[in-house]
Design an enzyme around this catalytic site. Structure first.
Site, PDB file in Angstrom:
ATOM      1  N   ASN A  44       0.383  -1.260  -0.324  1.00 25.34           N
ATOM      2  CA  ASN A  44       0.281   0.077   0.522  1.00 25.34           C
ATOM      3  C   ASN A  44       1.221   1.080  -0.395  1.00 25.34           C
ATOM      4  O   ASN A  44       1.763   1.499   0.367  1.00 25.34           O
ATOM      5  CB  ASN A  44      -0.727  -0.140   1.090  1.00 25.34           C
ATOM      6  N   GLU A  46       0.811   5.292   0.242  1.00 27.20           N
ATOM      7  CA  GLU A  46      -0.934   6.209   1.438  1.00 27.20           C
ATOM      8  C   GLU A  46      -0.329   7.506   0.777  1.00 27.20           C
ATOM      9  O   GLU A  46       0.458   7.833   0.125  1.00 27.20           O
ATOM     10  CB  GLU A  46      -0.686   6.439   2.937  1.00 27.20           C
ATOM     11  N   CYS A  55      -4.215   1.031  -2.467  1.00 24.53           N
ATOM     12  CA  CYS A  55      -3.909  -0.711  -1.857  1.00 24.53           C
ATOM     13  C   CYS A  55      -3.102  -1.603  -2.477  1.00 24.53           C
ATOM     14  O   CYS A  55      -2.651  -1.698  -3.764  1.00 24.53           O
ATOM     15  CB  CYS A  55      -5.149  -1.502  -1.499  1.00 24.53           C
ATOM     16  N   GLU A  57      -3.025  -4.630  -2.962  1.00 25.81           N
ATOM     17  CA  GLU A  57      -3.659  -5.329  -4.207  1.00 25.81           C
ATOM     18  C   GLU A  57      -3.582  -4.660  -4.907  1.00 25.81           C
ATOM     19  O   GLU A  57      -3.677  -5.027  -6.279  1.00 25.81           O
ATOM     20  CB  GLU A  57      -5.502  -6.689  -3.552  1.00 25.81           C
ATOM     21  N   CYS A  88     -10.236  -5.124  -0.012  1.00 24.51           N
ATOM     22  CA  CYS A  88     -10.717  -4.481   0.338  1.00 24.51           C
ATOM     23  C   CYS A  88     -12.378  -4.382  -0.450  1.00 24.51           C
ATOM     24  O   CYS A  88     -11.427  -5.111  -2.078  1.00 24.51           O
ATOM     25  CB  CYS A  88     -11.408  -2.503   0.636  1.00 24.51           C
ATOM     26  N   CYS A  91     -10.269  -3.070  -4.172  1.00 23.24           N
ATOM     27  CA  CYS A  91      -9.896  -4.120  -4.632  1.00 23.24           C
ATOM     28  C   CYS A  91     -10.370  -5.433  -5.083  1.00 23.24           C
ATOM     29  O   CYS A  91      -9.941  -6.203  -6.214  1.00 23.24           O
ATOM     30  CB  CYS A  91      -8.719  -4.736  -3.181  1.00 23.24           C
TER      31      CYS A  91
HETATM   32  N1  THU Z   1      -5.563  -1.190   2.543  1.00 22.84           N
HETATM   33  C1  THU Z   1      -4.478  -2.238   1.639  1.00 22.84           C
HETATM   34  O1  THU Z   1      -3.752  -2.454   1.249  1.00 22.84           O
HETATM   35  N2  THU Z   1      -5.750  -3.446   1.493  1.00 22.84           N
HETATM   36  C2  THU Z   1      -6.958  -3.275   1.538  1.00 22.84           C
HETATM   37  O2  THU Z   1      -7.744  -4.807   0.951  1.00 22.84           O
HETATM   38  C3  THU Z   1      -7.779  -2.822   2.531  1.00 22.84           C
HETATM   39  C4  THU Z   1      -6.641  -1.273   3.203  1.00 22.84           C
HETATM   40  C5  THU Z   1      -4.723  -0.274   3.047  1.00 22.84           C
HETATM   41  C6  THU Z   1      -4.872   1.020   2.784  1.00 22.84           C
HETATM   42  C7  THU Z   1      -4.404   2.291   3.678  1.00 22.84           C
HETATM   43  O3  THU Z   1      -3.750   2.317   3.671  1.00 22.84           O
HETATM   44  C8  THU Z   1      -4.455   1.157   4.677  1.00 22.84           C
HETATM   45  O4  THU Z   1      -5.008  -0.126   4.350  1.00 22.84           O
HETATM   46  C9  THU Z   1      -5.528   1.281   5.931  1.00 22.84           C
HETATM   47  O5  THU Z   1      -7.091   1.602   4.937  1.00 22.84           O
END
Ligand code: THU
Length: 132
Positions: A44, A46, A55, A57, A88, A91
């Site tokens: 991920n 940000e 994310c 994935e 999520c 994803c």
């Molecule tokens: N995140 C992912 O990398 N994958 C997911 O399926 C859900 C959330 C990350 C996004 C963000 O950087 C952190 O987790 C918190 O939501």
């Protein structure tokens, strides 16, 4: 010879080390296995706007697609959360676009592994042109 699930999880753990998550401090790593036994990983990333966050994935899928790979059999997802974390909604749709029946392997920090097919997690996913 195909790599096994534990090896795929190790790739996801390596990717997790590169996660950029200063806001949530929720570091995620993902590793995709292609039909022809290649591995593409992602983490991920940000952003201060929050909305531009992507994310793990998704970065794994985009990494694979940029390298010409589109057929996936599995994805391993690791976080520091005790229990395994499932992808999520966005994803799920990104994964569904390429391989709707791929296997999802989620691993928590306790080491517990949960496996489920994307077709179970995201049945009847969105397609712009539905197949008959
Ligand atoms: N995140 C992912 O990398 N994958 C997911 O399926 C859900 C959330 C990350 C996004 C963000 O950087 C952190 O987790 C918190 O939501």
């Amino acid at each position: 010879m195909s790599i096994d699930d534990d090896q795929l999880v190790e790739h996801a753990r390596d990717a997790q080390k590169n996660a950029y998550a200063p806001y949530s401090e929720f570091n995620v790593g993902a590793a995709l296995l292609t039909e022809d036994n290649q591995v593409f990983s992602g983490c991920n990333v940000e952003n201060a706007t929050f909305g531009a966050t992507i994310c793990a994935e998704q970065t794994a899928v985009f990494n694979a697609v940029c390298h010409g790979a589109r057929q996936f059999t599995k994805i391993a997802i690791v976080t520091d959360n005790d229990a395994p974390v499932m992808p999520c909604g966005i994803c799920r749709s990104v994964l569904f676009e390429f391989s709707p029946d791929m296997e999802i392997i989620a691993v928590g920090s306790s080491g517990r592994m949960e496996k489920i097919r994307l077709s179970q997690l995201y049945p009847k996913g969105f397609r712009l042109k539905s197949k008959v």
